[in-house]
Design a protein around this motif. Structure first.
Motif, PDB file in Angstrom:
ATOM      1  N   THR A 112     -49.759  42.738 -95.229  1.00 37.77           N
ATOM      2  CA  THR A 112     -48.873  42.953 -94.279  1.00 37.77           C
ATOM      3  C   THR A 112     -47.691  42.368 -95.147  1.00 37.77           C
ATOM      4  O   THR A 112     -47.842  40.825 -95.636  1.00 37.77           O
ATOM      5  N   SER A 113     -46.407  43.405 -95.156  1.00 37.96           N
ATOM      6  CA  SER A 113     -45.169  42.859 -95.775  1.00 37.96           C
ATOM      7  C   SER A 113     -43.743  42.835 -95.181  1.00 37.96           C
ATOM      8  O   SER A 113     -43.945  44.705 -94.555  1.00 37.96           O
ATOM      9  N   ASP A 114     -43.166  42.383 -95.563  1.00 39.70           N
ATOM     10  CA  ASP A 114     -41.977  42.594 -94.396  1.00 39.70           C
ATOM     11  C   ASP A 114     -40.673  43.773 -95.943  1.00 39.70           C
ATOM     12  O   ASP A 114     -40.108  43.759 -95.675  1.00 39.70           O
ATOM     13  N   VAL A 115     -40.887  43.136 -97.377  1.00 40.67           N
ATOM     14  CA  VAL A 115     -40.629  43.946 -98.166  1.00 40.67           C
ATOM     15  C   VAL A 115     -41.391  45.482 -98.335  1.00 40.67           C
ATOM     16  O   VAL A 115     -42.131  45.611 -98.919  1.00 40.67           O
TER      17      VAL A 115
ATOM     18  N   LYS B   9     -56.256  52.419 -94.011  1.00 40.25           N
ATOM     19  CA  LYS B   9     -55.506  52.854 -93.186  1.00 40.25           C
ATOM     20  C   LYS B   9     -53.802  51.482 -92.924  1.00 40.25           C
ATOM     21  O   LYS B   9     -54.417  50.884 -92.917  1.00 40.25           O
ATOM     22  N   GLY B  10     -53.524  51.908 -92.162  1.00 41.04           N
ATOM     23  CA  GLY B  10     -52.113  51.879 -92.091  1.00 41.04           C
ATOM     24  C   GLY B  10     -50.856  52.166 -91.943  1.00 41.04           C
ATOM     25  O   GLY B  10     -51.155  53.616 -91.415  1.00 41.04           O
ATOM     26  N   PHE B  11     -49.714  51.759 -92.118  1.00 38.84           N
ATOM     27  CA  PHE B  11     -48.186  52.687 -91.930  1.00 38.84           C
ATOM     28  C   PHE B  11     -47.685  51.654 -93.416  1.00 38.84           C
ATOM     29  O   PHE B  11     -47.633  50.237 -93.833  1.00 38.84           O
ATOM     30  N   VAL B  12     -46.648  52.210 -94.641  1.00 38.14           N
ATOM     31  CA  VAL B  12     -46.025  52.216 -95.805  1.00 38.14           C
ATOM     32  C   VAL B  12     -45.072  52.120 -95.093  1.00 38.14           C
ATOM     33  O   VAL B  12     -44.206  53.194 -95.342  1.00 38.14           O
ATOM     34  N   ASP B  13     -44.103  51.513 -95.849  1.00 36.14           N
ATOM     35  CA  ASP B  13     -42.133  51.355 -95.304  1.00 36.14           C
ATOM     36  C   ASP B  13     -42.282  51.623 -96.420  1.00 36.14           C
ATOM     37  O   ASP B  13     -42.275  50.344 -97.764  1.00 36.14           O
ATOM     38  N   PHE B  14     -41.388  52.487 -97.118  1.00 35.26           N
ATOM     39  CA  PHE B  14     -41.168  52.243 -99.074  1.00 35.26           C
ATOM     40  C   PHE B  14     -39.547  52.738 -98.667  1.00 35.26           C
ATOM     41  O   PHE B  14     -38.639  52.720 -99.895  1.00 35.26           O
ATOM     42  N   GLY B  15     -39.105  51.215 -97.885  1.00 33.06           N
ATOM     43  CA  GLY B  15     -37.829  51.583 -98.342  1.00 33.06           C
ATOM     44  C   GLY B  15     -36.887  52.463 -98.190  1.00 33.06           C
ATOM     45  O   GLY B  15     -37.114  53.220 -98.110  1.00 33.06           O
ATOM     46  N   ALA B  16     -35.958  52.535 -99.560  1.00 28.81           N
ATOM     47  CA  ALA B  16     -35.075  53.675-100.002  1.00 28.81           C
ATOM     48  C   ALA B  16     -35.533  54.724-100.427  1.00 28.81           C
ATOM     49  O   ALA B  16     -34.988  55.925-100.263  1.00 28.81           O
TER      50      ALA B  16
ATOM     51  N   LEU C 259     -50.875  56.553 -93.505  1.00 26.59           N
ATOM     52  CA  LEU C 259     -51.643  56.214 -94.909  1.00 26.59           C
ATOM     53  C   LEU C 259     -53.461  56.658 -94.297  1.00 26.59           C
ATOM     54  O   LEU C 259     -53.844  55.063 -93.163  1.00 26.59           O
ATOM     55  N   HIS C 260     -54.401  57.089 -94.927  1.00 29.54           N
ATOM     56  CA  HIS C 260     -55.266  57.258 -94.274  1.00 29.54           C
ATOM     57  C   HIS C 260     -56.232  58.147 -95.692  1.00 29.54           C
ATOM     58  O   HIS C 260     -55.545  58.520 -96.133  1.00 29.54           O
TER      59      HIS C 260
ATOM     60  N   LEU D  48     -41.784  46.994 -91.546  1.00 31.24           N
ATOM     61  CA  LEU D  48     -43.182  46.387 -91.824  1.00 31.24           C
ATOM     62  C   LEU D  48     -44.207  47.228 -92.633  1.00 31.24           C
ATOM     63  O   LEU D  48     -44.383  48.610 -92.364  1.00 31.24           O
ATOM     64  N   THR D  49     -44.818  47.386 -93.650  1.00 27.33           N
ATOM     65  CA  THR D  49     -45.822  47.764 -94.106  1.00 27.33           C
ATOM     66  C   THR D  49     -47.807  46.762 -93.644  1.00 27.33           C
ATOM     67  O   THR D  49     -46.976  45.931 -93.820  1.00 27.33           O
ATOM     68  N   ARG D  50     -48.070  47.647 -93.099  1.00 22.23           N
ATOM     69  CA  ARG D  50     -49.217  47.114 -91.907  1.00 22.23           C
ATOM     70  C   ARG D  50     -51.089  48.129 -92.598  1.00 22.23           C
ATOM     71  O   ARG D  50     -51.052  49.022 -92.205  1.00 22.23           O
ATOM     72  N   LEU D  51     -51.951  47.276 -93.170  1.00 22.29           N
ATOM     73  CA  LEU D  51     -52.483  47.901 -94.000  1.00 22.29           C
ATOM     74  C   LEU D  51     -54.233  47.213 -93.581  1.00 22.29           C
ATOM     75  O   LEU D  51     -53.647  46.478 -93.548  1.00 22.29           O
ATOM     76  N   VAL D  52     -55.235  47.677 -93.000  1.00 27.28           N
ATOM     77  CA  VAL D  52     -56.431  47.302 -93.139  1.00 27.28           C
ATOM     78  C   VAL D  52     -57.189  48.317 -94.039  1.00 27.28           C
ATOM     79  O   VAL D  52     -57.100  49.827 -94.793  1.00 27.28           O
TER      80      VAL D  52
END
Length: 370
Positions: free
Chosen positions: A248-251, A273-280, A289-290, A310-314
């Motif tokens: 997990t990352s808040d950056v 699997k999970g979700f990514v925050d690419f910011g700008a 992401l799969h 947040l970025t949250r990946l497993v």
């Protein structure tokens, strides 16, 4: 939200289960049906006449669509019929969570994978090629079917079944043979086809009452009896030798760095699997992401109001270095510009757009042939 269980995609993962006759595909499939983690599973059987599917013998029907009370739907099909059955199984009324295609013991699994990747059905996503190997008879099977090396080379997950009969030296030889094919697949041992379903699919996210409310059927009793005969305890979920890692990352993540990580992901890393925050890079969307084996797909989804960015990946695999993977992912985060370093807004916008090109290659567009 539990980071280990991201919200599910609307697309249904389709898993190809392959392996030569006698490797234990049917045993593994029945194990998944017994320990389906609350999922409704659709089963498509390719070339049904050449193999025996215990789960379908309950119905007394062959070559037709069969509804089972255990939350399963079984179909016996030819490859040419595959798209038509996928269309049927992905209708909302079927309410399926996962589809498993059991390939004939003499089938070319690459052909099924190719059809799935080229399918225009927007409701499915490739869930991986699982190759089941009879560890006790591997050498003899290789002599009879030298094409097994080709199958192993393209597999996303290799299940070494019947390891209780192979011995440590035999298992080591098989692992070396798998590596010699150039395969980067995760390799997990199993006995009686007992692998943890989490390797293949996530627990179903539905109210418990939805599953408990229905009437107990003959098929449920039949499957429970089979479990008892096999010495399994109801509710027992055996675990194969694999590891699950959370990140997990808040950056925000750097698109270039993350793509570098994904392009060079190590052997044994089976699922991400999970979700990514690419910011700008795309401030309006998070990216689902799969990844399974070497297959990779991103899907942009609008951020909801008030949702933490947040970025949250497993990450799930076998023989992987958890600490090294976490460090590599941490190194994929964006770094702040040096003090005093600025750029015109237009230049920044262009740079952000260029940085997303690598990601957008893996966003499926209408009409794409994957």
């Amino acid at each position: 939200m539990n980071p280990s269980s991201p919200p599910r995609s609307r697309q249904i993962p389709v898993i190809v289960l392959a392996g030569f006759l006698g490797s234990g595909k049917t045993t593994l499939l029945n194990h998944l049906l017994l320990h389906r983690a609350g999922n409704r599973i659709g089963v498509i059987v390719n070339d049904f006449g050449s193999i025996e599917i215990d789960a379908m013998t309950v119905s007394g029907q062959v070559g037709s669509t069969v509804s089972l009370g255990g939350g399963c739907l079984c179909c016996a099909v030819d490859v040419s019929e595959l798209d038509a059955y996928l269309e049927t199984l992905t209708r909302p009324a079927a309410r399926l969570d996962v589809i498993v295609i059991e390939a004939s013991g003499l089938a070319e699994p690459q052909e099924l994978v190719r059809m799935l990747l080229a399918s225009d059905n927007p409701h499915i996503v490739y869930g991986g090629l699982v190759e089941v190997v009879d560890a006790a008879e591997f050498t003899a099977t290789r002599v009879r079917h030298p094409e097994i090396d080709r199958h192993l080379a393209v597999a996303d997950l290799v299940v070494l079944n019947k390891t209780d009969r192979a011995g440590d030296a035999g298992l080591l030889r098989i692992r070396e043979a798998v590596a010699a094919t150039g395969s980067t697949a995760a390799v997990v041992p199993a006995a009686y086809g007992r692998i943890d379903p989490e390797l293949l699919f996530d627990p179903a996210l539905r109210p418990d009452s939805e599953e408990k409310a229905r009437q107990l059927t003959f098929e449920d009793l039949y499957l429970e009896e089979r479990a008892a005969d096999a010495g399994e305890e109801h509710g027992d979920h055996p675990h194969a030798a694999y590891e699950s890692i959370e990140f997990t990352s808040d950056v925000p993540m750097s698109p270039r760095r993350l793509m570098g990580f994904l392009d060079s992901r190590p052997e044994g890393l089976y699922r991400i699997k999970g979700f990514v925050d690419f910011g700008a890079g795309d401030a309006d969307n998070r990216y689902a992401l799969h990844a399974v084996g070497r297959f990779l797909r991103f899907a942009p989804q609008p951020w909801t109001r008030g949702e933490p960015r947040l970025t949250r990946l497993v990450l799930i695999g076998s023989g992987i270095d958890a600490g090294a993977l976490r460090k590599e992912l941490a190194d994929c985060r964006e770094t702040a510009p040096a003090q005093g370093e600025t750029a015109p807004d237009t230049a920044q916008d262009a740079a952000h757009e260029r940085s997303m090109w690598g990601v957008l290659r893996y966003v499926r567009q209408p009409g794409d042939d994957a």
